[in-house]
Design a protein around this motif. Structure first.
Motif, PDB file in Angstrom:
ATOM      1  N   GLU A 150       0.793  -1.244  -0.009  1.00 21.41           N
ATOM      2  CA  GLU A 150      -0.138  -0.108  -0.035  1.00 21.41           C
ATOM      3  C   GLU A 150       0.733   1.038   0.079  1.00 21.41           C
ATOM      4  N   HIS A 151       2.195   1.256   0.168  1.00 21.47           N
ATOM      5  CA  HIS A 151       2.981   2.449   0.363  1.00 21.47           C
ATOM      6  C   HIS A 151       3.692   2.582  -1.139  1.00 21.47           C
ATOM      7  N   PRO A 204      -4.264   4.675  -3.076  1.00 23.42           N
ATOM      8  CA  PRO A 204      -4.954   4.611  -1.866  1.00 23.42           C
ATOM      9  C   PRO A 204      -6.665   3.947  -2.414  1.00 23.42           C
ATOM     10  N   SER A 242      -3.273  -2.421  -8.815  1.00 24.16           N
ATOM     11  CA  SER A 242      -4.385  -1.725  -8.242  1.00 24.16           C
ATOM     12  C   SER A 242      -5.724  -2.446  -8.685  1.00 24.16           C
ATOM     13  N   ASP A 300      -0.726   7.459  10.247  1.00 32.01           N
ATOM     14  CA  ASP A 300      -1.736   6.490   9.848  1.00 32.01           C
ATOM     15  C   ASP A 300      -2.348   5.821  10.925  1.00 32.01           C
ATOM     16  N   SER A 340      -9.252   1.381   6.806  1.00 36.35           N
ATOM     17  CA  SER A 340      -8.943   1.899   5.334  1.00 36.35           C
ATOM     18  C   SER A 340      -8.729   3.344   5.575  1.00 36.35           C
ATOM     19  N   LEU A 341      -7.394   3.835   5.099  1.00 37.56           N
ATOM     20  CA  LEU A 341      -7.059   5.251   5.028  1.00 37.56           C
ATOM     21  C   LEU A 341      -8.245   6.137   4.424  1.00 37.56           C
ATOM     22  N   VAL A 342      -8.639   5.464   3.102  1.00 39.05           N
ATOM     23  CA  VAL A 342      -9.509   6.158   2.403  1.00 39.05           C
ATOM     24  C   VAL A 342     -11.232   6.579   3.107  1.00 39.05           C
ATOM     25  N   LYS A 376       3.076   9.264   6.910  1.00 38.29           N
ATOM     26  CA  LYS A 376       3.335   7.991   7.044  1.00 38.29           C
ATOM     27  C   LYS A 376       5.088   7.611   7.088  1.00 38.29           C
ATOM     28  N   LEU A 392      -0.037  11.169   2.430  1.00 39.23           N
ATOM     29  CA  LEU A 392      -1.231  11.444   1.662  1.00 39.23           C
ATOM     30  C   LEU A 392      -2.006  12.661   2.348  1.00 39.23           C
ATOM     31  N   VAL A 405      -6.994  12.806  -3.947  1.00 41.16           N
ATOM     32  CA  VAL A 405      -6.045  12.352  -3.155  1.00 41.16           C
ATOM     33  C   VAL A 405      -4.568  12.812  -3.728  1.00 41.16           C
ATOM     34  N   ALA A 452      -0.324  11.706  -3.215  1.00 42.77           N
ATOM     35  CA  ALA A 452       0.474  10.968  -2.436  1.00 42.77           C
ATOM     36  C   ALA A 452       1.877  11.536  -2.749  1.00 42.77           C
TER      37      ALA A 452
END
Lengths: 306, 306
Positions: free
Chosen positions: A206-207, A224, A269, B173, B184-186, B204, B210, B217, B219
């Motif tokens: 996920e990173h 994400p 993804s 996070d 879930s971060l979303v 992170k 993020l 979003v 990153a």
């Protein structure tokens, strides 16, 4: 000139916090082929048992995946793996491993594959990966190898032997640390360079992923997602997207490898959105282009105003 | 119009796998001020004891950090924190916390700070953060708040009260997961939006950051470093770079926040190279621009050939 892919074709049974699959089609070689065939024809090397569905082979053939190098052992069973993912979807327990046809797999490179320009060695026993390299009469333009901690634990000398012939190594962060003995990923990549691969790709789930080459580094984000449904095959799909873009463009520069990593990340993804190879079977060229644009939005910034 | 920063000014004593510091200057407000003053003047709100060196205050004044809002309690002692980092440099144990002057800190916003256009609320008790907001006669153009799990554990209601007034929340996070109750971060970002902040930045560490806003979003990568020498203050420095770029450009669009996150990431990548604020004291404008170019190299790719 062609892309040759080596990798397992298998049955998987998967449990995640969100559900449980039946025995479905899996294997590193399968994910790589479903992914890469969106971009270029593939010449596949693998082995399956008599229980592997003919219709699955026909579907791949219809996608320009040549199966002359796939051995079918009528009286044996296909490799089977079953696993259960934890809540974080990064760690998993293996529930069942039945090697079956993989136990004594001796890959044979058909004569028609000798035009191999790009070689993708999917995660398999290093001795099998080396055997394929040794059967090629001409050195490919680029050899990419994916492996995992399992082979570092039980076949480290074999792995080091094959790495001498490899241009690009793909491992995850903990595997890079294990292989190099160094916690710093920057230094880990330097030490892996010394084992052979001039390019080191470190997959961080996920990173995202990092690409190291000489004193250069590239960081690709992961998209994400609200939900990672099934991470199985994400790394294989990433590898398939990476090598397919390189094979399509025939450009092995660092700059083009950056693009290839974004292609791999975009394809991965998709892979995690459904169980197994399901999502990879559904997507269109237009879905792929939309997803690539999402990566541009995700990662682009402008420092001209600073 | 001005940038107002609220945050602790402290003594730290730090142990890492690479070494041990004496009692050195630290505190969220200190890191933010040293960082942000590279870009814009700063009006600081904090509290120190009689033991805080006058020369440290003079150095900040010389950098255009206004200290009218910094209370000096002659007969009390400055906040002191001591911690030990583990090998991964992400987790740490607190060895000593002496609140001292922070225990009953009542921030006072001077009249000369009432032109506040951008407000950076560094990690502190949410009640102190809210008190500063309440003392401002005009609503700032942007309010940014940094906090941590400690306040979620002991002052969650206070934190939720202040979040109603916040535009941009910065957390890591695991804190985003704790605050939202969602893995879930979303979805975590969506739930935090509902608490007030329209922008959520999830830090992170070595994996970057993020930015979430509506359905968008971004990153940002972190610069892979051979060695992280001391992570103390990295998050505060990130916050300082972020708000300073926004304050300099007076542009609170999502696109400009992307740039601001890269500025914050670049500044944080300096902070971890030496103990405490040492590296932030050494760097020049040209060092900062070189580092920003490294981020462009690190993150830029071209999908036009796919």
């Amino acid at each position: 000139m062609s892309l040759v892919v080596v990798g397992s074709m298998a049955f998987d049974a998967i449990e995640t916090p969100f559900g449980k699959s039946d025995k479905i089609i899996g294997g590193a070689g399968t994910f790589i082929a479903w992914c890469a065939s969106n971009f270029v024809p593939v010449k596949q090397i693998s082995v399956v048992g008599g229980d592997f569905p003919q219709e699955e082979l026909d579907l791949l053939t219809a996608r320009n995946v040549v199966l002359e190098g796939v051995q079918i052992k009528k009286d044996e069973k296909t490799f089977f793996w079953s696993g259960r993912y934890h809540m974080d979807m990064n760690s998993r327990d293996t529930l069942v491993t039945e090697l079956n046809v993989l136990a004594d797999f001796q890959p044979v490179v058909p004569e028609s594959y000798q035009d191999c320009e790009f070689l993708m060695l999917g995660n398999l026993a290093p001795s099998v990966q080396l055997s394929v390299i040794n059967q090629l009469k001409n050195k490919p333009k680029l050899v990419v190898l994916d492996t995992m901690n399992f082979w570092m634990d039980i076949a480290l000398d074999d792995l080091k032997a094959v790495l001498k012939h490899v241009d690009v190594l793909m491992v995850n962060d903990s595997e890079a640390r294990q292989l190099s003995g160094d916690y710093s990923l920057v230094r880990a990549a330097q030490k892996i360079h010394e084992l052979g691969p001039k390019f080191v790709i470190i997959k961080k789930g996920e990173h995202g992923a990092l690409l190291f080459h000489e004193d250069k580094v590239f960081a690709a984000p992961a998209l994400p997602l609200e939900e990672v449904f099934d991470p199985t095959g994400a790394g294989d799909t990433f590898a398939g997207g990476f090598i397919a873009h390189i094979a399509k463009t025939k450009d092995i520069s660092f700059e083009n490898m950056k693009t290839a990593i974004i292609v791999g990340s975009a394809m991965a993804s998709f892979a995690v959105e459904k169980f197994g190879t399901q999502r990879l079977r559904e997507i269109s060229v237009s879905d792929i282009h939309d997803r690539l644009q999402q990566f541009v939005q995700l990662a682009t910034f402008d420092i001209s105003l600073v």
